[in-house]
Scaffold this active site. Sequence first.
Site, PDB file in Angstrom:
ATOM      1  N   LYS A  53       0.829  -1.212   0.000  1.00  0.00           N
ATOM      2  CA  LYS A  53       0.000   0.000   0.000  1.00  0.00           C
ATOM      3  C   LYS A  53       0.866   1.266   0.000  1.00  0.00           C
ATOM      4  CE  LYS A  53      -2.110  -1.083   3.861  1.00  0.00           C
ATOM      5  NZ  LYS A  53      -1.371  -2.326   4.168  1.00  0.00           N
ATOM      6  N   ARG A  77      -9.506   0.999   8.926  1.00  0.00           N
ATOM      7  CA  ARG A  77      -9.014  -0.335   9.217  1.00  0.00           C
ATOM      8  C   ARG A  77     -10.024  -1.147  10.022  1.00  0.00           C
ATOM      9  NH1 ARG A  77      -3.221   0.467   8.873  1.00  0.00           N
ATOM     10  NH2 ARG A  77      -2.069  -1.415   9.274  1.00  0.00           N
ATOM     11  N   ARG A 129      11.831  -5.237   4.834  1.00  0.00           N
ATOM     12  CA  ARG A 129      11.377  -3.861   4.625  1.00  0.00           C
ATOM     13  C   ARG A 129      12.300  -2.850   5.304  1.00  0.00           C
ATOM     14  NH1 ARG A 129       5.220  -2.085   5.342  1.00  0.00           N
ATOM     15  NH2 ARG A 129       5.386  -3.037   7.401  1.00  0.00           N
ATOM     16  N   ARG A 145      11.356  -1.061  10.944  1.00  0.00           N
ATOM     17  CA  ARG A 145      10.238  -0.855  11.877  1.00  0.00           C
ATOM     18  C   ARG A 145      10.278  -1.878  13.002  1.00  0.00           C
ATOM     19  NH1 ARG A 145       4.848   0.034   8.372  1.00  0.00           N
ATOM     20  NH2 ARG A 145       4.030  -1.125  10.164  1.00  0.00           N
ATOM     21  N   ARG A 161      -0.117  -8.859  13.496  1.00  0.00           N
ATOM     22  CA  ARG A 161      -0.752  -7.835  12.650  1.00  0.00           C
ATOM     23  C   ARG A 161      -1.612  -8.478  11.567  1.00  0.00           C
ATOM     24  NH1 ARG A 161       4.325  -5.005  10.863  1.00  0.00           N
ATOM     25  NH2 ARG A 161       2.998  -3.736   9.564  1.00  0.00           N
TER      26      ARG A 161
HETATM   27  P1  ADP Z   1       1.236  -1.537   7.364  1.00  0.00           P
HETATM   28  O1  ADP Z   1       1.746  -0.590   6.322  1.00  0.00           O
HETATM   29  O2  ADP Z   1       2.197  -2.613   7.649  1.00  0.00           O
HETATM   30  O3  ADP Z   1      -0.125  -2.039   7.057  1.00  0.00           O
HETATM   31  P2  ADP Z   1       0.782   0.831   8.901  1.00  0.00           P
HETATM   32  O4  ADP Z   1       2.004   1.645   8.764  1.00  0.00           O
HETATM   33  O5  ADP Z   1      -0.388   1.195   8.089  1.00  0.00           O
HETATM   34  O6  ADP Z   1       1.146  -0.712   8.713  1.00  0.00           O
HETATM   35  O7  ADP Z   1       0.330   0.801  10.430  1.00  0.00           O
HETATM   36  C1  ADP Z   1       1.229   0.501  11.469  1.00  0.00           C
HETATM   37  C2  ADP Z   1       0.475   0.395  12.783  1.00  0.00           C
HETATM   38  O8  ADP Z   1      -0.140   1.668  13.087  1.00  0.00           O
HETATM   39  C3  ADP Z   1      -0.660  -0.605  12.805  1.00  0.00           C
HETATM   40  O9  ADP Z   1      -0.209  -1.923  13.098  1.00  0.00           O
HETATM   41  C4  ADP Z   1      -1.556  -0.022  13.905  1.00  0.00           C
HETATM   42  O10 ADP Z   1      -1.039  -0.307  15.200  1.00  0.00           O
HETATM   43  C5  ADP Z   1      -1.424   1.477  13.678  1.00  0.00           C
HETATM   44  N1  ADP Z   1      -2.440   1.996  12.740  1.00  0.00           N
HETATM   45  C6  ADP Z   1      -2.231   2.505  11.503  1.00  0.00           C
HETATM   46  N2  ADP Z   1      -3.381   2.871  10.916  1.00  0.00           N
HETATM   47  C7  ADP Z   1      -4.361   2.570  11.805  1.00  0.00           C
HETATM   48  C8  ADP Z   1      -5.780   2.693  11.795  1.00  0.00           C
HETATM   49  N3  ADP Z   1      -6.436   3.165  10.713  1.00  0.00           N
HETATM   50  N4  ADP Z   1      -6.461   2.289  12.896  1.00  0.00           N
HETATM   51  C9  ADP Z   1      -5.837   1.808  13.974  1.00  0.00           C
HETATM   52  N5  ADP Z   1      -4.508   1.653  14.055  1.00  0.00           N
HETATM   53  C10 ADP Z   1      -3.764   2.015  12.984  1.00  0.00           C
HETATM   54  P1  ADP Z   2       2.183  -1.820   3.198  1.00  0.00           P
HETATM   55  O1  ADP Z   2       2.179  -0.312   3.193  1.00  0.00           O
HETATM   56  O2  ADP Z   2       0.975  -2.411   2.565  1.00  0.00           O
HETATM   57  O3  ADP Z   2       2.465  -2.374   4.550  1.00  0.00           O
HETATM   58  P2  ADP Z   2       4.751  -1.590   1.820  1.00  0.00           P
HETATM   59  O4  ADP Z   2       4.498  -0.722   0.647  1.00  0.00           O
HETATM   60  O5  ADP Z   2       5.445  -0.975   2.982  1.00  0.00           O
HETATM   61  O6  ADP Z   2       3.386  -2.307   2.290  1.00  0.00           O
HETATM   62  O7  ADP Z   2       5.581  -2.866   1.310  1.00  0.00           O
HETATM   63  C1  ADP Z   2       6.053  -3.882   2.223  1.00  0.00           C
HETATM   64  C2  ADP Z   2       7.446  -4.374   1.770  1.00  0.00           C
HETATM   65  O8  ADP Z   2       7.308  -5.092   0.542  1.00  0.00           O
HETATM   66  C3  ADP Z   2       8.444  -3.256   1.485  1.00  0.00           C
HETATM   67  O9  ADP Z   2       9.732  -3.707   1.857  1.00  0.00           O
HETATM   68  C4  ADP Z   2       8.349  -3.044  -0.015  1.00  0.00           C
HETATM   69  O10 ADP Z   2       9.574  -2.540  -0.588  1.00  0.00           O
HETATM   70  C5  ADP Z   2       8.046  -4.457  -0.507  1.00  0.00           C
HETATM   71  N1  ADP Z   2       7.166  -4.467  -1.696  1.00  0.00           N
HETATM   72  C6  ADP Z   2       6.134  -3.620  -1.981  1.00  0.00           C
HETATM   73  N2  ADP Z   2       5.522  -3.962  -3.135  1.00  0.00           N
HETATM   74  C7  ADP Z   2       6.165  -5.076  -3.586  1.00  0.00           C
HETATM   75  C8  ADP Z   2       5.988  -5.922  -4.738  1.00  0.00           C
HETATM   76  N3  ADP Z   2       5.030  -5.700  -5.657  1.00  0.00           N
HETATM   77  N4  ADP Z   2       6.832  -6.967  -4.868  1.00  0.00           N
HETATM   78  C9  ADP Z   2       7.804  -7.207  -3.941  1.00  0.00           C
HETATM   79  N5  ADP Z   2       8.015  -6.456  -2.851  1.00  0.00           N
HETATM   80  C10 ADP Z   2       7.216  -5.404  -2.662  1.00  0.00           C
END
Ligand code: ADP
Ligand code: ADP
Length: 218
Positions: free
Chosen positions: A13, A88, A127, A159, A170
């Site tokens: 995302k 979420r 990541r 992270r 998660r």
């Molecule tokens: P990821 O990219 O791996 O999905 P995020 O960066 O979006 O993770 O979120 C990291 C953490 O921040 C989540 O595991 C949660 O604890 C918190 N968080 C982020 N967005 C939300 C939301 N919309 N509602 C509740 N908690 C959130």
């Molecule tokens: P989210 O915001 O959904 O948690 P991220 O964009 O942070 O996901 O991506 C999670 C990890 O996967 C990062 O290390 C990123 O560089 C890698 N990644 C993202 N998209 C792809 C893809 N299409 N193929 C392989 N690795 C990816």
Amino acid sequence: MNLILLGPPGAGKGTQAVLLSGALKIPHISTGDIFRSNIKQQTELGKKVSDILASGGLVPDDLTCEIVKDRLQQDDCRNGFIMDGFPRTLPQAEMFEEMLKARNQKIDTVINITVDDDVIVKRMSGRRMCSCGKVYHITGNPPKQEGICDACGSALYIRDDDREETVLRRLKTYHDQTSPLIDFYSKRGLIIEVDGDKDIESTFRDIMAALGRQPDGV
Ligand code: ADP
Ligand code: ADP
Ligand code: ZN
């Protein structure tokens, strides 16, 4: 255009949001990035949410919605936004609808990025993040210079919540609380499904095509 990116943690995302934000010229709003930057700066909000993020659980809905509401009031959101990681939960989705209605706005499209759990666990372990919002992967999407952001030159960081046991927690949180949103937005006819298990550029092209846009320069 008002977009939501939905999908499990690690689906891509954040990665796609940065690309879309550049192509569509609308801001990328990541609640996770907002929480992390508050934790780093040790603000009151940061102190409240730090243990929650570390545990892999969710920040309470009211607090999260409050933050999004504030962010939407900033000037750069007047032509739209890309929501990454929000909403979420079902209550957040309902509150978000109300929030937009009060602004005479609505969601145009929800992009659901699908990736299987086993692929996700691999992705998270490699990541690397930058405080500017760019995301890297040590093998899949490395920066030109190890440990340094291509875009802004800052040092990359890992992270806390990308350790495997927290990733599993998660994922459970996602399946329990976030995946019902697929149904919620399907019923409203807003969902576009995109396969997130392709390379980054192909996924980006798929999203742009689904939005009826021509990606240039990728
Ligand atoms: P990821 O990219 O791996 O999905 P995020 O960066 O979006 O993770 O979120 C990291 C953490 O921040 C989540 O595991 C949660 O604890 C918190 N968080 C982020 N967005 C939300 C939301 N919309 N509602 C509740 N908690 C959130
Ligand atoms: P989210 O915001 O959904 O948690 P991220 O964009 O942070 O996901 O991506 C999670 C990890 O996967 C990062 O290390 C990123 O560089 C890698 N990644 C993202 N998209 C792809 C893809 N299409 N193929 C392989 N690795 C990816
Ligand atoms: Zn950077």
